[in-house]
Design a protein around this motif. Structure first.
Motif, mmCIF file in Angstrom:
data_model
loop_
_atom_site.group_PDB
_atom_site.id
_atom_site.type_symbol
_atom_site.label_atom_id
_atom_site.label_comp_id
_atom_site.label_asym_id
_atom_site.label_seq_id
_atom_site.Cartn_x
_atom_site.Cartn_y
_atom_site.Cartn_z
ATOM 1 N N THR A 1 49.846 33.148 36.077
ATOM 2 C CA THR A 1 49.463 34.254 35.122
ATOM 3 C C THR A 1 49.692 35.581 35.600
ATOM 4 O O THR A 1 49.436 35.731 36.833
ATOM 5 N N LEU A 2 49.895 36.519 34.701
ATOM 6 C CA LEU A 2 49.986 37.835 34.953
ATOM 7 C C LEU A 2 49.037 38.796 34.271
ATOM 8 O O LEU A 2 48.821 38.579 33.031
ATOM 9 N N SER A 3 48.140 39.340 34.817
ATOM 10 C CA SER A 3 46.853 39.970 34.272
ATOM 11 C C SER A 3 46.944 41.337 34.908
ATOM 12 O O SER A 3 47.403 41.886 35.934
ATOM 13 N N GLU A 4 46.193 42.384 33.877
ATOM 14 C CA GLU A 4 45.946 43.608 34.539
ATOM 15 C C GLU A 4 44.678 44.107 34.395
ATOM 16 O O GLU A 4 43.868 43.358 33.474
ATOM 17 N N ASP A 5 44.135 44.768 35.337
ATOM 18 C CA ASP A 5 42.828 45.305 35.349
ATOM 19 C C ASP A 5 42.722 47.205 35.970
ATOM 20 O O ASP A 5 43.841 47.318 36.703
ATOM 21 N N VAL A 6 41.514 47.399 35.740
ATOM 22 C CA VAL A 6 41.621 48.838 36.346
ATOM 23 C C VAL A 6 40.158 48.843 37.143
ATOM 24 O O VAL A 6 39.279 48.547 36.631
ATOM 25 N N ILE A 7 40.590 49.170 38.373
ATOM 26 C CA ILE A 7 39.448 49.076 39.457
ATOM 27 C C ILE A 7 39.188 50.558 39.996
ATOM 28 O O ILE A 7 40.190 50.953 40.363
ATOM 29 N N ARG A 8 37.986 51.040 39.810
ATOM 30 C CA ARG A 8 38.051 52.296 40.339
ATOM 31 C C ARG A 8 38.757 53.457 39.793
ATOM 32 O O ARG A 8 39.521 54.190 40.569
ATOM 33 N N GLY A 9 39.375 53.476 38.879
ATOM 34 C CA GLY A 9 40.153 54.134 37.991
ATOM 35 C C GLY A 9 41.702 53.948 38.458
ATOM 36 O O GLY A 9 42.459 54.721 37.944
ATOM 37 N N GLN A 10 42.103 52.884 39.142
ATOM 38 C CA GLN A 10 43.338 52.499 39.745
ATOM 39 C C GLN A 10 43.596 51.270 39.015
ATOM 40 O O GLN A 10 43.058 50.117 38.945
ATOM 41 N N LYS A 11 45.037 51.280 38.400
ATOM 42 C CA LYS A 11 45.465 50.130 37.700
ATOM 43 C C LYS A 11 45.890 49.154 38.675
ATOM 44 O O LYS A 11 46.664 49.429 39.766
ATOM 45 N N HIS A 12 45.571 47.849 38.447
ATOM 46 C CA HIS A 12 45.966 46.823 39.190
ATOM 47 C C HIS A 12 46.605 45.715 38.337
ATOM 48 O O HIS A 12 46.211 45.516 37.125
ATOM 49 N N VAL A 13 47.755 44.985 39.024
ATOM 50 C CA VAL A 13 48.358 43.997 38.256
ATOM 51 C C VAL A 13 48.317 42.591 39.209
ATOM 52 O O VAL A 13 48.469 42.710 40.472
ATOM 53 N N PHE A 14 47.720 41.606 38.751
ATOM 54 C CA PHE A 14 47.420 40.386 39.480
ATOM 55 C C PHE A 14 48.440 39.277 39.061
ATOM 56 O O PHE A 14 48.634 38.798 37.883
ATOM 57 N N ILE A 15 49.141 38.720 40.019
ATOM 58 C CA ILE A 15 49.891 37.674 39.879
ATOM 59 C C ILE A 15 49.068 36.433 40.463
ATOM 60 O O ILE A 15 49.001 36.471 41.435
ATOM 61 N N GLU A 16 48.706 35.532 39.613
ATOM 62 C CA GLU A 16 47.527 34.537 40.184
ATOM 63 C C GLU A 16 48.237 32.939 39.685
ATOM 64 O O GLU A 16 48.790 32.828 38.613
ATOM 65 N N PHE A 17 48.070 32.293 40.617
ATOM 66 C CA PHE A 17 48.927 30.872 40.630
ATOM 67 C C PHE A 17 47.621 29.939 40.520
ATOM 68 O O PHE A 17 46.508 30.043 40.891
ATOM 69 N N ASN A 18 47.953 28.725 39.798
ATOM 70 C CA ASN A 18 46.967 27.864 39.570
ATOM 71 C C ASN A 18 46.327 27.318 40.732
ATOM 72 O O ASN A 18 45.334 26.359 40.827
ATOM 73 N N GLU A 19 47.332 27.285 41.944
ATOM 74 C CA GLU A 19 47.043 26.583 43.017
ATOM 75 C C GLU A 19 47.620 27.472 44.278
ATOM 76 O O GLU A 19 48.587 28.143 43.893
ATOM 77 N N PRO A 20 47.094 27.382 45.465
ATOM 78 C CA PRO A 20 47.549 28.182 46.390
ATOM 79 C C PRO A 20 49.334 27.970 46.663
ATOM 80 O O PRO A 20 49.398 26.838 46.806
ATOM 81 N N VAL A 21 49.979 28.792 47.040
ATOM 82 C CA VAL A 21 51.461 28.249 47.384
ATOM 83 C C VAL A 21 51.811 29.130 48.367
ATOM 84 O O VAL A 21 51.340 29.903 49.172
ATOM 85 N N THR A 22 53.004 28.428 48.796
ATOM 86 C CA THR A 22 53.483 28.755 50.193
ATOM 87 C C THR A 22 55.331 29.054 50.149
ATOM 88 O O THR A 22 55.829 28.340 49.394
ATOM 89 N N GLY A 23 55.688 30.345 50.346
ATOM 90 C CA GLY A 23 57.158 30.547 50.266
ATOM 91 C C GLY A 23 57.134 31.933 49.703
ATOM 92 O O GLY A 23 56.842 32.801 50.166
ATOM 93 N N PHE A 24 58.430 32.180 49.032
ATOM 94 C CA PHE A 24 58.696 33.632 48.793
ATOM 95 C C PHE A 24 58.332 33.761 47.235
ATOM 96 O O PHE A 24 58.368 32.984 46.605
ATOM 97 N N VAL A 25 57.663 35.065 47.054
ATOM 98 C CA VAL A 25 57.630 35.512 45.575
ATOM 99 C C VAL A 25 58.025 37.147 45.470
ATOM 100 O O VAL A 25 57.606 38.033 46.250
ATOM 101 N N ALA A 26 59.068 37.172 44.768
ATOM 102 C CA ALA A 26 59.658 38.249 44.497
ATOM 103 C C ALA A 26 59.465 38.730 43.199
ATOM 104 O O ALA A 26 59.593 38.115 42.062
ATOM 105 N N PHE A 27 59.591 40.263 42.740
ATOM 106 C CA PHE A 27 59.410 40.783 41.534
ATOM 107 C C PHE A 27 59.827 42.220 41.706
ATOM 108 O O PHE A 27 60.207 42.769 42.764
ATOM 109 N N THR A 28 60.245 42.704 40.611
ATOM 110 C CA THR A 28 60.560 44.157 40.410
ATOM 111 C C THR A 28 59.574 44.896 39.952
ATOM 112 O O THR A 28 58.847 44.778 38.923
ATOM 113 N N LEU A 29 59.222 45.968 40.970
ATOM 114 C CA LEU A 29 58.120 46.890 40.649
ATOM 115 C C LEU A 29 58.680 48.090 39.962
ATOM 116 O O LEU A 29 59.420 49.013 40.785
#
Length: 305
Positions: free
Chosen positions: A132-160
């Motif tokens: 799931t992809l979610s956003e939040d603002v912590i201490r005035g700074q925007k954060h984007v969280f990529i959350e997996f339903n279970e812990p994963v091992t491997g490569f995770v790539a994305f365009t920022l």
């Protein structure tokens, strides 16, 4: 008759409005997210990624001057990736994180090793991992969280998405290994044009002649005062979360220093010409003044005679 016409008209209007409201409440998305693996380089970069047999999270950022950055994370037993995007006020509607590609599997069925990462990179097959992809603002700074339903091992790539320019900032939490890959023909380190902060632990050029900067972001040692407080409160080091560390780099084309020298030389020459002209003009005006004063003194003496 007119009443029936008005009634039908009102019912039609209400039907149109209701249809619009339903579309707003239940958006229909017929497009399916496709993982484009060709957009990334899945290189098995494991320099200093194993310490005492333990794997250290490793992330690589392929920088560009076109307004986006390709991020490739090598993870083991991770459930979430915390991304702090750089705000681009010129494109406020642009998605900060896009084209998420996962090469790996859930940790329970995976043994972390260099061979495992090599096999994943060579296969290049996207994994069927839910996130799931979610956003939040912590201490005035925007954060984007990529959350997996279970812990994963491997490569995770994305365009920022990043602002157009040659300046990049990454906030990491130790322990981790961080690598920046500069665009071909670019460098950094000049104090007048751009440099890194802090200085990288390693600098080298890859097979494509791109400059690579590496930081071994270890957990900092706690001070004696903090250790005393921990002992007094009964806390140990494992209960203390590592402090995030900011890594920034300003890069530029390799010809930029030469261009800067030429620009400084032109400005210096222009300043010299202006100063020389000013000095000549001042000298000429001083000569005119001396002539006028000399003539005035001559007339004054003749008047007395």
């Amino acid at each position: 008759m007119r009443k029936w016409i008005m009634l039908v008209f009102c019912i039609s209007v209400l039907g149109i409005l209701a249809g619009g409201c339903i579309d707003d409440l239940i958006p229909v998305d017929e497009e399916t997210s496709v993982q484009d693996t060709s957009a990334y380089e899945f290189e098995v970069f494991l320099n200093n990624s194993f310490a005492d047999g333990e794997f250290i999270p490793t992330s690589t950022f392929y920088l560009s001057d076109e307004g986006d950055t390709k991020a490739v994370y090598m993870l083991h037993n991770e459930s979430v990736i915390d991304v702090i995007p750089l705000e681009d006020f010129s494109s406020p509607n642009q998605e900060p994180v896009s084209n998420i590609v996962i090469l790996g599997n859930y940790t329970e069925s995976t043994n972390v090793s260099e061979q495992h990462f090599t096999e994943l990179a060579q296969a290049g097959e996207p994994a069927d991992v839910n996130y799931t992809l979610s956003e939040d603002v912590i201490r005035g700074q925007k954060h984007v969280f990529i959350e997996f339903n279970e812990p994963v091992t491997g490569f995770v790539a994305f365009t920022l998405a990043t602002p157009i320019g040659q300046d990049f900032l990454h906030v990491t939490t130790p322990p981790s290994v961080v690598r920046f890959v500069l665009p071909e023909g670019h460098t950094t380190g000049n104090p007048f044009i751009g440099k890194t902060n802090p200085e990288p632990d390693e600098v080298y050029h890859d097979s494509e002649n791109r400059e690579n900067l590496v930081w071994n972001n270890e957990v900092a040692q706690t001070s004696s005062i903090l250790e005393s407080v921990q002992k007094f409160s009964g806390e140990n080091n494992s209960q203390i979360e590592p402090v995030p560390k900011a890594i920034s780099v300003k890069y530029y084309s390799q010809s930029a220093p030469q261009g800067l020298i030429i620009a400084v030389a032109i400005l210096g020459l222009a300043a010299l010409i202006v100063f020389s002209r000013y000095h000549r003009e001042k000298k000429r005006l001083g000569k005119i003044r001396e002539d006028i004063e000399s003539q005035f003194q001559t007339k004054k003496r003749r008047g007395k005679e």
